[in-house]
Design a protein around this motif. Structure first.
Motif, short mmCIF file in Angstrom:
data_model
loop_
_atom_site.label_atom_id
_atom_site.label_comp_id
_atom_site.label_asym_id
_atom_site.label_seq_id
_atom_site.Cartn_x
_atom_site.Cartn_y
_atom_site.Cartn_z
N PHE A 157 0.64 -1.13 0.01
CA PHE A 157 0.09 -0.27 -0.04
C PHE A 157 0.84 1.32 -0.08
CE2 PHE A 157 -2.49 3.37 2.09
CZ PHE A 157 -3.54 3.31 1.07
N ASN A 158 1.82 1.34 0.68
CA ASN A 158 2.67 2.31 0.71
C ASN A 158 3.53 2.66 -0.69
OD1 ASN A 158 2.56 2.90 3.33
ND2 ASN A 158 4.16 1.86 4.37
N GLN A 159 3.86 1.66 -1.49
CA GLN A 159 4.39 1.61 -2.89
C GLN A 159 3.19 2.26 -3.55
OE1 GLN A 159 5.26 -2.60 -3.27
NE2 GLN A 159 7.29 -2.20 -3.36
N LEU A 160 2.01 1.98 -3.51
CA LEU A 160 0.85 2.72 -4.27
C LEU A 160 0.99 4.19 -4.08
CD1 LEU A 160 -1.72 2.73 -5.95
CD2 LEU A 160 -3.05 2.22 -3.76
N LEU A 161 1.02 4.38 -2.78
CA LEU A 161 1.16 5.89 -2.48
C LEU A 161 2.40 6.66 -3.10
CD1 LEU A 161 -0.06 6.02 1.30
CD2 LEU A 161 -1.60 6.34 -0.69
N ALA A 162 3.58 5.92 -3.12
CA ALA A 162 4.69 6.45 -3.50
C ALA A 162 4.71 6.62 -4.97
CB ALA A 162 5.92 5.52 -3.13
N VAL A 163 4.16 5.55 -5.71
CA VAL A 163 4.11 5.60 -7.09
C VAL A 163 3.06 6.88 -7.50
CG1 VAL A 163 3.18 4.40 -9.27
CG2 VAL A 163 4.71 3.23 -7.54
N CYS A 164 2.12 6.94 -6.85
CA CYS A 164 1.06 8.11 -7.19
C CYS A 164 2.10 9.46 -7.06
CB CYS A 164 -0.12 7.97 -6.51
SG CYS A 164 -1.31 6.53 -6.83
N ARG A 165 2.65 9.59 -5.96
CA ARG A 165 3.34 10.82 -5.56
C ARG A 165 4.58 10.95 -6.64
NH1 ARG A 165 3.25 8.77 -0.06
NH2 ARG A 165 1.78 10.00 1.11
N TRP A 166 5.32 10.00 -7.09
CA TRP A 166 6.06 10.13 -8.29
C TRP A 166 5.44 10.37 -9.51
CZ3 TRP A 166 7.70 8.52 -13.01
CH2 TRP A 166 9.06 8.80 -12.94
N ALA A 167 4.37 10.09 -9.89
CA ALA A 167 3.98 10.34 -10.99
C ALA A 167 3.09 11.63 -11.14
CB ALA A 167 2.54 9.54 -11.44
N LEU A 168 2.80 12.21 -10.08
CA LEU A 168 2.21 13.42 -9.93
C LEU A 168 3.49 14.50 -9.85
CD1 LEU A 168 -0.08 13.07 -6.68
CD2 LEU A 168 -0.62 13.71 -9.13
N ALA A 169 4.53 14.04 -9.68
CA ALA A 169 5.73 14.87 -9.80
C ALA A 169 6.47 14.93 -10.99
CB ALA A 169 6.73 14.74 -8.45
N ASN A 170 6.20 13.82 -11.87
CA ASN A 170 7.22 13.42 -12.97
C ASN A 170 6.23 13.11 -14.05
OD1 ASN A 170 10.15 13.12 -11.68
ND2 ASN A 170 8.94 12.30 -10.29
N PRO A 171 6.59 13.42 -15.53
CA PRO A 171 5.99 13.06 -16.54
C PRO A 171 5.91 11.43 -16.61
CG PRO A 171 7.88 14.31 -17.34
CD PRO A 171 7.56 14.37 -15.82
N THR A 172 5.03 10.94 -17.04
CA THR A 172 5.03 9.19 -17.18
C THR A 172 4.68 8.98 -18.55
OG1 THR A 172 2.65 9.00 -16.23
CG2 THR A 172 4.63 8.83 -14.94
N ALA A 173 3.78 9.67 -19.32
CA ALA A 173 3.37 9.56 -20.67
C ALA A 173 4.56 9.00 -21.50
CB ALA A 173 2.49 10.39 -21.19
#
Length: 399
Positions: A157-173
């Motif tokens: 679950f912590n990884q889910l939050l971490a991935v979301c935070r990273w994607a909010l701060a970095n372009p993923t497309a």
């Protein structure tokens, strides 16, 4: 005919009633805490009659004692017992509990012996809503995805939050899953959890100024070359092949300079896909479960009138719900109570129904899903429905 006498109901049955309510609506409480606070379980105790007391005086005394103990332990402003004096043989005038009201999500969960589970769900929902400014959207996303993450270990679950935070701060497309630079998160983790990540991520982006967040939705990651099979059901549509399988990115280049086929039917069953007859101005997609997500990558498909025909089961409705994430205008066909009632004799129990909570179904579709569930988790496969029943309804979708 002799009327059947109802048996008195004890606190264990109240616990079961609260557990049933919790199972049915706890995700709605996650999305709407005010609604959860107002939730009420109203429970009739069916108190013993004079005949009950005369027949089983010791059982009647034990029943009254259990309710007194219950009130002593749980009674309060959120667990309200109503008592009334009644005359019973061998007891005289004695107060009997008549009904119980259990008020509020927290209290219902407690009486249902689900307090620890509810606390865990609430804790994780609160951590999800910290991801962005639109707490209403994030609550709904948490509720919609909770069936997926509820049983995860804390690290996942912590990884889910971490991935979301990273994607909010970095372009993923346009990136690959391996380029998500979050410690402990590998390619397989991303690929197997993309849908839940994207649902939470899109909610976290809501309310953020477009100049800051851009116009991205989901992760937009490059994946394996997902292949989709397409059949052109109208010979007059300008395309050299009637049946072709191709990577999605190549199919996306079709009909760039024209509007493309006006109608698209998406099916999840190969037998049905291959048996589809000619239909005017229509193409069909089959993708072994991938077709509904591929629609988002096909500009011509998104422009079309889309009909989805899935198996009449919980998984079919989950796929329909996912399709509407990409194409809200998609309609369903032959996924209704009329079809289920007409061909119920061919329905069988589903050995592994999904308990996902769809949020994009129409009232009629929800009625059909409920009928399947209450009927014993039934599934009615597409190919069991005769063509002379199916075709007029398929034609009627766009008429």
């Amino acid at each position: 005919m002799v009327a059947t006498r109802s048996e008195p109901r004890d606190p264990d049955q109240l616990t079961a009633a609260c557990a049933t309510r919790f199972a049915r609506v706890h995700r709605r409480w996650l999305a709407d805490p005010f609604g959860g606070d107002a939730e009420v379980v109203r429970f009739s105790t069916a108190p013993p009659t004079a005949a009950n007391a005369a027949e089983d005086p010791s059982g009647t005394a034990a029943w009254i004692r259990r309710w007194r103990e219950f009130e002593s332990t749980h009674g309060g402003p959120d667990v309200r017992l109503t008592w009334a004096d009644r005359r019973l043989p061998g007891f005289g005038v004695v107060p009997l509990p008549q009904r119980v009201e259990v008020v509020g999500a927290d209290t219902i969960a407690h009486i249902a012996d689900r307090a620890s589970r509810w606390a865990r769900l609430l804790n994780r929902t609160l951590r999800i809503i910290d991801l962005g400014p639109d707490h209403s959207m994030l609550r709904r996303a948490a509720a919609e995805t909770s069936a997926t993450w509820e049983d995860w270990e804390e690290g996942a679950f912590n990884q889910l939050l971490a991935v979301c935070r990273w994607a909010l701060a970095n372009p993923t497309a346009g990136r690959r899953a391996r380029e998500i630079a979050v410690p402990g998160v590998d390619t397989k983790w991303i690929e197997t959890r993309t849908r839940v990540v994207e649902a939470v991520l899109d909610a976290a982006r809501a309310g953020v100024d477009d100049a800051v967040r851009g116009t991205a939705t989901g992760l937009g990651l490059l994946g394996p070359d997902v292949r989709i099979r397409m059949r052109v059901l109208d010979p007059d549509i300008a395309f050299p092949l009637r049946d072709v399988e191709s990577p999605v990115d190549q199919l996306a280049t079709l009909w760039r300079t024209s509007g493309g086929p006006p109608h698209l039917v998406v099916v999840e069953n190969l037998t049905t896909f291959l048996a589809l007859p000619d239909l005017p101005e229509t193409v069909a997609l089959f993708g072994r479960g991938f077709a509904v997500d591929a629609v988002a990558a096909l500009p011509w498909a998104l422009r079309a009138h889309i009909a989805y025909w899935g198996d009449l089961d919980s998984h079919g409705f989950a796929i329909l719900d996912r399709l509407r994430h990409h194409a809200p205008h998609a309609v369903s066909v032959l996924m209704d109570t009329e079809t289920l009632d007409a061909w119920r004799e061919y329905a069988v129990p589903d050995p592994s129904p999904t308990r996902a909570a769809p949020s994009r179904l129409t009232p009629d579709e929800l009625d059909a899903l409920e009928a399947l569930t209450t009927g014993g988790d039934l599934r009615l496969e597409q190919e069991r429905i005769p063509w002379d029943w199916a075709l007029p309804r398929l034609h009627a979708v766009w008429s």
